[in-house]
Design a protein around this motif. Structure first.
Motif, PDB file in Angstrom:
ATOM      1  N   ARG A  97      -8.728 -63.222 -10.883  1.00  0.00           N
ATOM      2  CA  ARG A  97      -9.065 -63.863 -12.264  1.00  0.00           C
ATOM      3  C   ARG A  97     -10.322 -62.796 -12.637  1.00  0.00           C
ATOM      4  O   ARG A  97     -11.163 -62.524 -11.943  1.00  0.00           O
ATOM      5  CB  ARG A  97      -9.644 -65.302 -12.006  1.00  0.00           C
ATOM      6  CG  ARG A  97     -10.177 -65.739 -13.047  1.00  0.00           C
ATOM      7  CD  ARG A  97     -10.842 -67.205 -12.794  1.00  0.00           C
ATOM      8  NE  ARG A  97     -11.345 -67.726 -13.764  1.00  0.00           N
ATOM      9  CZ  ARG A  97     -12.675 -68.053 -13.622  1.00  0.00           C
ATOM     10  NH1 ARG A  97     -13.391 -67.621 -12.600  1.00  0.00           N
ATOM     11  NH2 ARG A  97     -13.411 -68.564 -14.549  1.00  0.00           N
ATOM     12  N   GLU A  98     -10.345 -62.324 -13.873  1.00  0.00           N
ATOM     13  CA  GLU A  98     -11.088 -61.419 -14.381  1.00  0.00           C
ATOM     14  C   GLU A  98     -11.529 -60.253 -13.415  1.00  0.00           C
ATOM     15  O   GLU A  98     -12.458 -59.905 -13.102  1.00  0.00           O
ATOM     16  CB  GLU A  98     -12.543 -62.140 -14.711  1.00  0.00           C
ATOM     17  CG  GLU A  98     -12.119 -63.128 -15.624  1.00  0.00           C
ATOM     18  CD  GLU A  98     -13.469 -63.777 -16.233  1.00  0.00           C
ATOM     19  OE1 GLU A  98     -14.336 -63.846 -15.587  1.00  0.00           O
ATOM     20  OE2 GLU A  98     -13.276 -64.770 -17.172  1.00  0.00           O
ATOM     21  N   GLY A  99     -10.511 -59.702 -12.735  1.00  0.00           N
ATOM     22  CA  GLY A  99     -10.671 -58.722 -11.545  1.00  0.00           C
ATOM     23  C   GLY A  99     -10.821 -59.205 -10.375  1.00  0.00           C
ATOM     24  O   GLY A  99     -11.082 -58.330  -9.176  1.00  0.00           O
ATOM     25  N   VAL A 100     -11.145 -60.393 -10.045  1.00  0.00           N
ATOM     26  CA  VAL A 100     -11.690 -60.898  -8.694  1.00  0.00           C
ATOM     27  C   VAL A 100     -10.565 -61.622  -8.154  1.00  0.00           C
ATOM     28  O   VAL A 100      -9.953 -62.485  -8.828  1.00  0.00           O
ATOM     29  CB  VAL A 100     -12.936 -61.906  -8.941  1.00  0.00           C
ATOM     30  CG1 VAL A 100     -13.292 -62.439  -7.619  1.00  0.00           C
ATOM     31  CG2 VAL A 100     -14.139 -61.467  -9.668  1.00  0.00           C
ATOM     32  N   GLU A 101     -10.343 -61.207  -6.902  1.00  0.00           N
ATOM     33  CA  GLU A 101      -9.231 -62.081  -6.181  1.00  0.00           C
ATOM     34  C   GLU A 101      -9.379 -63.357  -5.746  1.00  0.00           C
ATOM     35  O   GLU A 101     -10.485 -63.595  -5.674  1.00  0.00           O
ATOM     36  CB  GLU A 101      -8.837 -61.306  -4.753  1.00  0.00           C
ATOM     37  CG  GLU A 101      -8.399 -59.789  -4.846  1.00  0.00           C
ATOM     38  CD  GLU A 101      -8.222 -59.215  -3.428  1.00  0.00           C
ATOM     39  OE1 GLU A 101      -8.299 -59.740  -2.483  1.00  0.00           O
ATOM     40  OE2 GLU A 101      -7.780 -57.707  -3.723  1.00  0.00           O
ATOM     41  N   SER A 102      -8.366 -64.123  -5.802  1.00  0.00           N
ATOM     42  CA  SER A 102      -8.350 -65.392  -5.485  1.00  0.00           C
ATOM     43  C   SER A 102      -9.080 -65.561  -3.819  1.00  0.00           C
ATOM     44  O   SER A 102      -8.809 -64.714  -3.192  1.00  0.00           O
ATOM     45  CB  SER A 102      -7.060 -66.260  -5.472  1.00  0.00           C
ATOM     46  OG  SER A 102      -6.149 -65.613  -4.554  1.00  0.00           O
ATOM     47  N   VAL A 103      -9.442 -66.862  -3.541  1.00  0.00           N
ATOM     48  CA  VAL A 103      -9.950 -67.181  -2.172  1.00  0.00           C
ATOM     49  C   VAL A 103      -9.163 -67.895  -1.589  1.00  0.00           C
ATOM     50  O   VAL A 103      -9.302 -68.407  -0.412  1.00  0.00           O
ATOM     51  CB  VAL A 103     -11.463 -67.624  -2.256  1.00  0.00           C
ATOM     52  CG1 VAL A 103     -12.373 -66.695  -2.789  1.00  0.00           C
ATOM     53  CG2 VAL A 103     -11.336 -68.983  -2.987  1.00  0.00           C
ATOM     54  N   GLY A 104      -8.006 -68.338  -2.251  1.00  0.00           N
ATOM     55  CA  GLY A 104      -6.946 -69.396  -1.461  1.00  0.00           C
ATOM     56  C   GLY A 104      -5.615 -69.319  -2.122  1.00  0.00           C
ATOM     57  O   GLY A 104      -5.869 -69.386  -3.408  1.00  0.00           O
ATOM     58  N   SER A 105      -4.698 -69.402  -1.523  1.00  0.00           N
ATOM     59  CA  SER A 105      -3.228 -69.372  -2.211  1.00  0.00           C
ATOM     60  C   SER A 105      -2.637 -70.701  -1.369  1.00  0.00           C
ATOM     61  O   SER A 105      -2.407 -70.679  -0.254  1.00  0.00           O
ATOM     62  CB  SER A 105      -2.432 -68.297  -1.880  1.00  0.00           C
ATOM     63  OG  SER A 105      -1.230 -68.563  -2.465  1.00  0.00           O
ATOM     64  N   TRP A 106      -2.220 -71.768  -1.908  1.00  0.00           N
ATOM     65  CA  TRP A 106      -1.727 -72.947  -1.286  1.00  0.00           C
ATOM     66  C   TRP A 106      -0.482 -73.329  -2.002  1.00  0.00           C
ATOM     67  O   TRP A 106      -0.199 -73.262  -3.261  1.00  0.00           O
ATOM     68  CB  TRP A 106      -2.393 -74.131  -1.488  1.00  0.00           C
ATOM     69  CG  TRP A 106      -3.746 -73.828  -0.436  1.00  0.00           C
ATOM     70  CD1 TRP A 106      -4.806 -73.394  -0.769  1.00  0.00           C
ATOM     71  CD2 TRP A 106      -4.089 -74.391   0.760  1.00  0.00           C
ATOM     72  NE1 TRP A 106      -5.827 -73.246   0.008  1.00  0.00           N
ATOM     73  CE2 TRP A 106      -5.283 -73.903   1.164  1.00  0.00           C
ATOM     74  CE3 TRP A 106      -3.368 -75.134   1.600  1.00  0.00           C
ATOM     75  CZ2 TRP A 106      -5.749 -74.318   2.449  1.00  0.00           C
ATOM     76  CZ3 TRP A 106      -3.781 -75.404   2.857  1.00  0.00           C
ATOM     77  CH2 TRP A 106      -4.943 -75.106   3.424  1.00  0.00           C
ATOM     78  N   VAL A 107       0.649 -73.863  -1.307  1.00  0.00           N
ATOM     79  CA  VAL A 107       1.801 -74.470  -1.939  1.00  0.00           C
ATOM     80  C   VAL A 107       2.002 -75.771  -1.374  1.00  0.00           C
ATOM     81  O   VAL A 107       2.002 -76.103  -0.356  1.00  0.00           O
ATOM     82  CB  VAL A 107       2.907 -73.451  -1.649  1.00  0.00           C
ATOM     83  CG1 VAL A 107       2.922 -71.987  -2.672  1.00  0.00           C
ATOM     84  CG2 VAL A 107       3.288 -73.378  -0.127  1.00  0.00           C
ATOM     85  N   LEU A 108       2.922 -76.629  -2.161  1.00  0.00           N
ATOM     86  CA  LEU A 108       3.348 -78.020  -1.905  1.00  0.00           C
ATOM     87  C   LEU A 108       4.695 -77.791  -2.020  1.00  0.00           C
ATOM     88  O   LEU A 108       5.326 -77.483  -3.095  1.00  0.00           O
ATOM     89  CB  LEU A 108       2.675 -78.800  -2.900  1.00  0.00           C
ATOM     90  CG  LEU A 108       3.279 -80.269  -2.422  1.00  0.00           C
ATOM     91  CD1 LEU A 108       2.634 -80.808  -1.095  1.00  0.00           C
ATOM     92  CD2 LEU A 108       2.632 -81.506  -3.791  1.00  0.00           C
ATOM     93  N   LEU A 109       5.531 -78.310  -0.840  1.00  0.00           N
ATOM     94  CA  LEU A 109       7.153 -78.000  -0.977  1.00  0.00           C
ATOM     95  C   LEU A 109       7.653 -79.457  -0.675  1.00  0.00           C
ATOM     96  O   LEU A 109       6.902 -80.072   0.544  1.00  0.00           O
ATOM     97  CB  LEU A 109       7.474 -76.936   0.101  1.00  0.00           C
ATOM     98  CG  LEU A 109       7.175 -75.447  -0.250  1.00  0.00           C
ATOM     99  CD1 LEU A 109       7.113 -74.641   0.925  1.00  0.00           C
ATOM    100  CD2 LEU A 109       8.149 -74.862  -1.122  1.00  0.00           C
TER     101      LEU A 109
END
Length: 170
Positions: A97-109
């Protein structure tokens, strides 16, 4: 049939095996290794894979994926997501986001081989006291039958993901 159509189900099958071996309890907010894998090792592996499997390199989130900003640090949002059934998704491509990496990636399955998944991406505010949440619903990268559609970005819905994440977190 192109290489991506052949490779996507293979990668998906390996990912399902990895998730099965690791187990849900090791993908919780207290586990730090998933984000290290996601942010450090995955980009190294994804760069050469992009040639054969498009959709694996990092990408910028879009404004239509913005769901909400919570007045909580990312660690607290991690816990809230986990309480609502999400698990870390270390195999997701890195989002920026605006060149800054996310701090978390989560999924709901609904289950490990569900055809669709809800993907939430977290970005810390500049002072770290709030968390910007972006989301989309998409074909699951873990289901070999729809893995190619996932990598191709077919059927991805920011609107559905944003609505569902707002419902779950607001």
């Amino acid at each position: 049939m192109n290489a991506a159509r052949l490779l996507a189900p293979v990668v998906s099958t390996l990912a399902v095996c990895a998730y099965g071996l690791v187990g849900r309890s090791r993908l919780d907010p207290d586990a730090s290794w998933p984000e290290r894998l996601h942010r450090r090792w995955l980009p190294t592996l994804a760069a050469p894979a992009e040639r054969w499997l498009p959709g694996t390199a990092a990408r910028e989130v879009s404004e239509d994926e913005y769901a909400l900003t919570l007045p909580l640090p990312p660690e607290r949002v991690d816990r809230r997501l986990h309480e609502r059934g999400f698990v870390r998704h270390p195999l997701a491509r890195v989002k920026t986001r605006e060149g800054v990496e996310s701090v978390g990636s989560w999924v709901l399955l609904d289950h490990l081989l569900a055809p669709r998944m809800l993907h939430a991406m977290l970005f810390a505010s500049e002072d770290g006291g709030a968390t910007h949440v972006y989301a989309h619903e998409e074909y699951s990268s873990l289901n070999p039958l729809v893995a190619y559609a996932h990598y191709a970005g077919d059927g991805q819905s920011a609107a559905a993901g944003v609505a569902r994440v707002r419902e779950l977190l607001a």
